[in-house]
Design a protein around this motif. Sequence first.
Motif, PDB file in Angstrom:
ATOM      1  N   MET A  50      -2.219   2.323  -6.466  1.00  0.00           N
ATOM      2  CA  MET A  50      -3.064   1.146  -6.256  1.00  0.00           C
ATOM      3  C   MET A  50      -3.906   1.326  -4.987  1.00  0.00           C
ATOM      4  SD  MET A  50      -1.984  -2.834  -5.532  1.00  0.00           S
ATOM      5  CE  MET A  50      -1.595  -2.482  -3.795  1.00  0.00           C
ATOM      6  N   THR A  51      -3.299   1.916  -3.966  1.00  0.00           N
ATOM      7  CA  THR A  51      -4.024   2.177  -2.719  1.00  0.00           C
ATOM      8  C   THR A  51      -5.176   3.139  -2.963  1.00  0.00           C
ATOM      9  OG1 THR A  51      -1.992   1.842  -1.456  1.00  0.00           O
ATOM     10  CG2 THR A  51      -3.784   3.013  -0.357  1.00  0.00           C
ATOM     11  N   ALA A 109      -4.005  -8.255  -5.424  1.00  0.00           N
ATOM     12  CA  ALA A 109      -4.670  -6.964  -5.594  1.00  0.00           C
ATOM     13  C   ALA A 109      -6.155  -7.141  -5.884  1.00  0.00           C
ATOM     14  CB  ALA A 109      -4.002  -6.174  -6.718  1.00  0.00           C
ATOM     15  N   SER A 110      -6.511  -8.176  -6.644  1.00  0.00           N
ATOM     16  CA  SER A 110      -7.919  -8.438  -6.942  1.00  0.00           C
ATOM     17  C   SER A 110      -8.686  -8.795  -5.669  1.00  0.00           C
ATOM     18  CB  SER A 110      -8.039  -9.565  -7.963  1.00  0.00           C
ATOM     19  OG  SER A 110      -7.463  -9.193  -9.194  1.00  0.00           O
ATOM     20  N   GLY A 111      -8.046  -9.560  -4.780  1.00  0.00           N
ATOM     21  CA  GLY A 111      -8.683  -9.889  -3.509  1.00  0.00           C
ATOM     22  C   GLY A 111      -8.901  -8.661  -2.652  1.00  0.00           C
ATOM     23  N   ILE A 112      -7.901  -7.797  -2.587  1.00  0.00           N
ATOM     24  CA  ILE A 112      -8.036  -6.553  -1.827  1.00  0.00           C
ATOM     25  C   ILE A 112      -9.115  -5.661  -2.440  1.00  0.00           C
ATOM     26  CG2 ILE A 112      -6.839  -4.444  -1.122  1.00  0.00           C
ATOM     27  CD1 ILE A 112      -4.250  -6.094  -1.083  1.00  0.00           C
ATOM     28  N   PHE A 113      -9.173  -5.670  -3.762  1.00  0.00           N
ATOM     29  CA  PHE A 113     -10.166  -4.882  -4.498  1.00  0.00           C
ATOM     30  C   PHE A 113     -11.579  -5.299  -4.102  1.00  0.00           C
ATOM     31  CE2 PHE A 113     -12.371  -3.866  -8.613  1.00  0.00           C
ATOM     32  CZ  PHE A 113     -12.119  -2.509  -8.626  1.00  0.00           C
ATOM     33  N   ASN A 114     -11.821  -6.604  -4.053  1.00  0.00           N
ATOM     34  CA  ASN A 114     -13.143  -7.097  -3.642  1.00  0.00           C
ATOM     35  C   ASN A 114     -13.427  -6.795  -2.176  1.00  0.00           C
ATOM     36  OD1 ASN A 114     -14.309  -8.239  -6.012  1.00  0.00           O
ATOM     37  ND2 ASN A 114     -12.849  -9.914  -5.898  1.00  0.00           N
ATOM     38  N   PHE A 116       0.824  -1.205   0.000  1.00  0.00           N
ATOM     39  CA  PHE A 116       0.000   0.000   0.000  1.00  0.00           C
ATOM     40  C   PHE A 116       0.862   1.262   0.000  1.00  0.00           C
ATOM     41  CE2 PHE A 116      -3.015  -3.088   1.883  1.00  0.00           C
ATOM     42  CZ  PHE A 116      -4.058  -2.924   0.984  1.00  0.00           C
ATOM     43  N   VAL A 117       2.046   1.150   0.608  1.00  0.00           N
ATOM     44  CA  VAL A 117       2.979   2.273   0.603  1.00  0.00           C
ATOM     45  C   VAL A 117       3.815   2.265  -0.665  1.00  0.00           C
ATOM     46  CG1 VAL A 117       4.920   3.336   1.817  1.00  0.00           C
ATOM     47  CG2 VAL A 117       3.072   2.264   3.124  1.00  0.00           C
ATOM     48  N   GLN A 118       4.207   1.072  -1.096  1.00  0.00           N
ATOM     49  CA  GLN A 118       5.051   0.939  -2.286  1.00  0.00           C
ATOM     50  C   GLN A 118       4.317   1.353  -3.562  1.00  0.00           C
ATOM     51  OE1 GLN A 118       6.648  -2.990  -2.721  1.00  0.00           O
ATOM     52  NE2 GLN A 118       8.009  -2.422  -4.424  1.00  0.00           N
ATOM     53  N   TYR A 119       3.021   1.078  -3.611  1.00  0.00           N
ATOM     54  CA  TYR A 119       2.220   1.419  -4.791  1.00  0.00           C
ATOM     55  C   TYR A 119       1.044   2.295  -4.370  1.00  0.00           C
ATOM     56  CZ  TYR A 119       4.852  -2.572  -6.555  1.00  0.00           C
ATOM     57  OH  TYR A 119       5.855  -3.443  -6.896  1.00  0.00           O
ATOM     58  N   VAL A 143      -9.232   2.846  -2.287  1.00  0.00           N
ATOM     59  CA  VAL A 143      -9.974   3.829  -1.492  1.00  0.00           C
ATOM     60  C   VAL A 143     -11.157   4.367  -2.295  1.00  0.00           C
ATOM     61  CG1 VAL A 143      -9.858   6.112  -0.428  1.00  0.00           C
ATOM     62  CG2 VAL A 143      -7.996   4.472  -0.067  1.00  0.00           C
ATOM     63  N   GLN A 144     -10.905   4.688  -3.561  1.00  0.00           N
ATOM     64  CA  GLN A 144     -11.973   5.191  -4.417  1.00  0.00           C
ATOM     65  C   GLN A 144     -13.058   4.142  -4.625  1.00  0.00           C
ATOM     66  OE1 GLN A 144      -8.857   7.151  -7.333  1.00  0.00           O
ATOM     67  NE2 GLN A 144     -10.910   7.720  -7.959  1.00  0.00           N
ATOM     68  N   PHE A 145     -12.653   2.890  -4.808  1.00  0.00           N
ATOM     69  CA  PHE A 145     -13.631   1.830  -5.043  1.00  0.00           C
ATOM     70  C   PHE A 145     -14.501   1.619  -3.806  1.00  0.00           C
ATOM     71  CE2 PHE A 145     -14.672  -2.768  -6.004  1.00  0.00           C
ATOM     72  CZ  PHE A 145     -15.493  -2.477  -7.072  1.00  0.00           C
ATOM     73  N   MET A 146     -13.909   1.731  -2.638  1.00  0.00           N
ATOM     74  CA  MET A 146     -14.687   1.630  -1.404  1.00  0.00           C
ATOM     75  C   MET A 146     -15.697   2.778  -1.326  1.00  0.00           C
ATOM     76  SD  MET A 146     -13.335   1.311   2.534  1.00  0.00           S
ATOM     77  CE  MET A 146     -12.434   2.873   2.459  1.00  0.00           C
ATOM     78  N   LEU A 147     -15.266   3.974  -1.703  1.00  0.00           N
ATOM     79  CA  LEU A 147     -16.144   5.136  -1.668  1.00  0.00           C
ATOM     80  C   LEU A 147     -17.266   5.003  -2.695  1.00  0.00           C
ATOM     81  CD1 LEU A 147     -16.513   7.839  -0.272  1.00  0.00           C
ATOM     82  CD2 LEU A 147     -14.982   8.869  -1.960  1.00  0.00           C
TER      83      LEU A 147
END
Length: 226
Positions: A39-40, A166-171, A33-36, A44-48
Amino acid sequence: MEHGDHGVGMVTLTMFVRQELNTATPFIPLRAFVQYPEMTWVNVQFMLVNLLFYTLFFGMPSYLQQVRHLDVAHTGMVMLMLGLCSLVSSPVAGRWIGRSGPRPALIVSAMLMIIGSVLIVALDENSPIMNVILPLVIFGISNGLNSVGMQAALFNHTPKEMIGVASGIFNTSRYMGTILSSLLIGMVMGDSFSITGFQWLGVILMVLAVSLTLMTLRRQHPTKLT
């Protein structure tokens, strides 16, 4: 008891973060999350986005049934516009994003959410049914644009070796937005659903949609990671 629960939760979260940072193969790569950071921001936007969409998805049926006194069948017919517009706009979004990238579609989507939220604030007990359908149409189109655009943005900002994680985090971001939408409705409405509370809900959605628009505008045109 509630304070004790909060304390246990904080201790558990701290232990989880410490474990994930110190293990060679973390379940959730927190350092990513810090390195990219882009992507973070996508997550955040997808959650919003999902907070906005599901607040409407859960809140509008209550408005229709408890304020407008529509029966379940008519409420379902009105709510159908939300899903239909999302379904129709998704393939159009795919072609647009394929030509121009996700950023223009996401900007339009966020601005549509602002317009839809303003229309929700304007609703009252006697608003014409078309005034109720219009924000559903707008949010449906916006959701179709977001469904394709956010995934494209995620792939643009995620290295290939992390796509699965990343896909798992996205969901997970999607589910967090859904959970927060229920929490928001409960906080605003309390024990009873009212038109005043629904209008205040629209105001909050409008503020969130403006924030989402600003987040989208701040992002630079991406260079796809390899």
